[in-house]
Design an enzyme around this catalytic site. Structure first.
Site, PDB file in Angstrom:
ATOM      1  N   TYR A 119      17.445   6.258  -5.795  1.00 34.22           N
ATOM      2  CA  TYR A 119      17.030   4.949  -6.434  1.00 34.22           C
ATOM      3  C   TYR A 119      18.113   4.668  -7.741  1.00 34.22           C
ATOM      4  O   TYR A 119      18.024   5.202  -8.832  1.00 34.22           O
ATOM      5  CB  TYR A 119      15.548   4.801  -7.017  1.00 34.22           C
ATOM      6  CG  TYR A 119      14.658   5.087  -6.059  1.00 34.22           C
ATOM      7  CD1 TYR A 119      14.877   4.583  -4.597  1.00 34.22           C
ATOM      8  CD2 TYR A 119      13.295   5.490  -6.322  1.00 34.22           C
ATOM      9  CE1 TYR A 119      13.924   4.722  -3.559  1.00 34.22           C
ATOM     10  CE2 TYR A 119      12.168   5.388  -5.228  1.00 34.22           C
ATOM     11  CZ  TYR A 119      12.741   5.409  -4.008  1.00 34.22           C
ATOM     12  OH  TYR A 119      11.619   5.289  -3.187  1.00 34.22           O
ATOM     13  N   HIS A 167      12.667  12.588   2.071  1.00 28.19           N
ATOM     14  CA  HIS A 167      12.765  11.059   2.094  1.00 28.19           C
ATOM     15  C   HIS A 167      12.577  10.470   3.461  1.00 28.19           C
ATOM     16  O   HIS A 167      11.776   9.470   3.644  1.00 28.19           O
ATOM     17  CB  HIS A 167      13.872  10.353   1.450  1.00 28.19           C
ATOM     18  CG  HIS A 167      13.696   9.266   0.869  1.00 28.19           C
ATOM     19  ND1 HIS A 167      14.293   8.914  -0.280  1.00 28.19           N
ATOM     20  CD2 HIS A 167      12.952   8.267   1.050  1.00 28.19           C
ATOM     21  CE1 HIS A 167      14.110   7.615  -0.757  1.00 28.19           C
ATOM     22  NE2 HIS A 167      13.027   7.463  -0.026  1.00 28.19           N
ATOM     23  N   SER A 219       4.721   0.403  -0.774  1.00 25.91           N
ATOM     24  CA  SER A 219       4.720  -1.204  -0.472  1.00 25.91           C
ATOM     25  C   SER A 219       3.465  -1.755  -0.186  1.00 25.91           C
ATOM     26  O   SER A 219       3.358  -2.241   0.939  1.00 25.91           O
ATOM     27  CB  SER A 219       5.724  -1.674   0.509  1.00 25.91           C
ATOM     28  OG  SER A 219       7.297  -1.246   0.070  1.00 25.91           O
ATOM     29  N   PRO A 220       2.283  -1.186  -0.814  1.00 28.89           N
ATOM     30  CA  PRO A 220       1.114  -1.667  -0.537  1.00 28.89           C
ATOM     31  C   PRO A 220       0.718  -2.985  -0.677  1.00 28.89           C
ATOM     32  O   PRO A 220      -0.127  -3.469  -0.178  1.00 28.89           O
ATOM     33  CB  PRO A 220       0.303  -0.876  -1.591  1.00 28.89           C
ATOM     34  CG  PRO A 220       0.901  -0.532  -3.014  1.00 28.89           C
ATOM     35  CD  PRO A 220       2.469  -0.363  -2.100  1.00 28.89           C
ATOM     36  N   LEU A 221       1.415  -3.814  -1.287  1.00 32.11           N
ATOM     37  CA  LEU A 221       1.356  -5.143  -1.650  1.00 32.11           C
ATOM     38  C   LEU A 221       2.434  -6.074  -0.782  1.00 32.11           C
ATOM     39  O   LEU A 221       2.625  -7.057  -0.922  1.00 32.11           O
ATOM     40  CB  LEU A 221       1.583  -5.516  -2.818  1.00 32.11           C
ATOM     41  CG  LEU A 221       0.458  -5.098  -3.994  1.00 32.11           C
ATOM     42  CD1 LEU A 221       0.806  -5.555  -5.463  1.00 32.11           C
ATOM     43  CD2 LEU A 221      -0.895  -5.555  -3.625  1.00 32.11           C
ATOM     44  N   SER A 266       0.241  -9.979  -3.504  1.00 37.77           N
ATOM     45  CA  SER A 266      -0.072 -10.510  -4.829  1.00 37.77           C
ATOM     46  C   SER A 266      -0.253 -11.986  -4.967  1.00 37.77           C
ATOM     47  O   SER A 266      -1.030 -12.593  -6.062  1.00 37.77           O
ATOM     48  CB  SER A 266       1.088 -10.208  -6.030  1.00 37.77           C
ATOM     49  OG  SER A 266       1.916 -10.924  -5.823  1.00 37.77           O
TER      50      SER A 266
END
Length: 359
Positions: free
Chosen positions: A57, A133, A211-213, A219
């Site tokens: 990242y 990963h 990435s739960p949203l 949102s």
């Protein structure tokens, strides 16, 4: 903040974790280091104990930016928190494509080099949770598990997991070195990994939902006019953020608004509470650069949905039109409902009609 066990191996974490990737990678230019250091301290104050990063990242100029950020920012709190990082992947930064193509590499020597680099950047003697990963088609998962088992014996790693792995790989890896967690993309728009729930429950493995949203769409803070910087912000190419996708996802967003109003919550909190209330071993790791979102996500752990409400939402989601979503698309198998859910379809259809009628 509430807390829960991630699987059955003894790792206890905040019910909502913090995905830190977006501070350095994929969501525009890296955020200001000082601002993010302060935000991470605020997260600890709010009760977050679970922080997720990876060695890749970063940017072409600073490829390990995120681990370096967390290492410096979280050092004062090291004995109070759980840090998860990942090995076995690098990005093809020269491809000219966005998002960058993924190149797996889980050779034993690479894993050894990676763990030493992560320990140094994270300024720690051990990694709490170490994930592969992505699967490496050229390295048997048993070989990967054997290397990690040695790292655990050496005290460099406490627990380990897999990301985006198949049931077969999960079983094979777990037979060599028991897994604590599997990390997968999971949201109301990306439910295909629910097929793994039975094996995770059987083996006592937790699910960490990234990435739960749906990369922020759930949102309900974006519109068809929202702009994302091409070249640095992956959302510029994500199908759920195309202007025409907002119309396709209107029923989904209306459903979230309706339930949020009923529960005195926000759409993001309902999205997170939905998965928190499905299984006690699911931990979402939404990311943010903003304090108000950090506080909002904490509140999701206090939103209570009954089993009946979760079941009703599953039925509605299963029959609802949606756009494609980054990371995969829904198939007919994803939309197939268990018999017990089919039996409730007539009962909840009126709720769907009510939801779709709301503006």
């Amino acid at each position: 903040m509430k807390y829960r066990n991630l699987g059955t191996r003894g790792l206890r974490v905040s019910a909502v974790g913090l995905g830190c990737m977006g501070m350095s990678h994929a969501y525009g230019a890296p955020a200001d280091r000082k601002d993010m250091t302060e935000l991470l301290a605020k997260a600890v104050d709010l009760g977050y104990t679970f922080f997720d990063t990876a060695e890749v990242y970063g940017t072409a100029e600073r490829p390990h930016d995120n681990e370096e950020l967390l290492g410096n920012a979280l050092k004062p709190y090291r004995n109070r928190i759980v840090i998860a990082t990942k090995f076995g992947l690098h990005f093809d930064l020269e491809s000219g494509r966005m998002p960058y193509p993924l190149i797996p590499d889980s050779r034993p020597g690479t894993i050894r080099k990676s763990v030493e680099g992560s320990l140094r950047r994270l300024r720690t003697d051990y990694i709490d949770l170490y994930y592969q990963h992505r699967p490496d088609p050229d390295v048997p998962v048993e070989e990967v598990a054997g290397v990690v088992q040695d790292l655990i014996k050496e005290g460099k790693v406490l627990y380990w997991g897999l990301s985006e792995a198949s049931e077969e790989d999960i079983r094979r890896a777990n037979a060599i070195c028991p897994l604590t967690a599997v990390q997968d993309r999971y949201s109301m728009m990306a439910r295909w990994h629910e097929a793994l729930f039975p094996v995770l429950e059987e083996l006592g493995i937790g699910l960490v939902a990234f990435s739960p949203l749906a990369n922020g769409l759930l949102s309900d803070r974006y519109t068809a006019a929202s702009h994302f910087e091409t070249g640095t912000d992956y959302r510029a190419t994500m199908p759920q953020f195309r202007p025409e996708s907002y119309a396709k996802n209107s029923n989904l967003l209306k459903l979230l608004r309706r339930i949020a109003a009923e529960k005195d919550a926000t759409p993001a909190q309902i999205s997170l509470a939905w998965m928190l209330c499905k299984k006690p071993w699911i931990v979402p790791i939404p990311g943010t650069r903003k304090l108000d979102r950090l506080q909002e996500n904490v509140g999701a752990a206090n939103v209570m949905l009954t089993d009946a409400e979760v079941k009703e939402m599953d039925v509605l989601l299963g029959g609802m039109p949606m756009s494609d979503v980054f990371g995969g698309t829904r198939t007919s198998a994803d939309n197939k409902m268990p018999d017990e859910q089919k039996e409730t379809m007539d009962e909840v259809a009126r709720h769907l009609n009510k939801c779709c009628a709301m503006g």
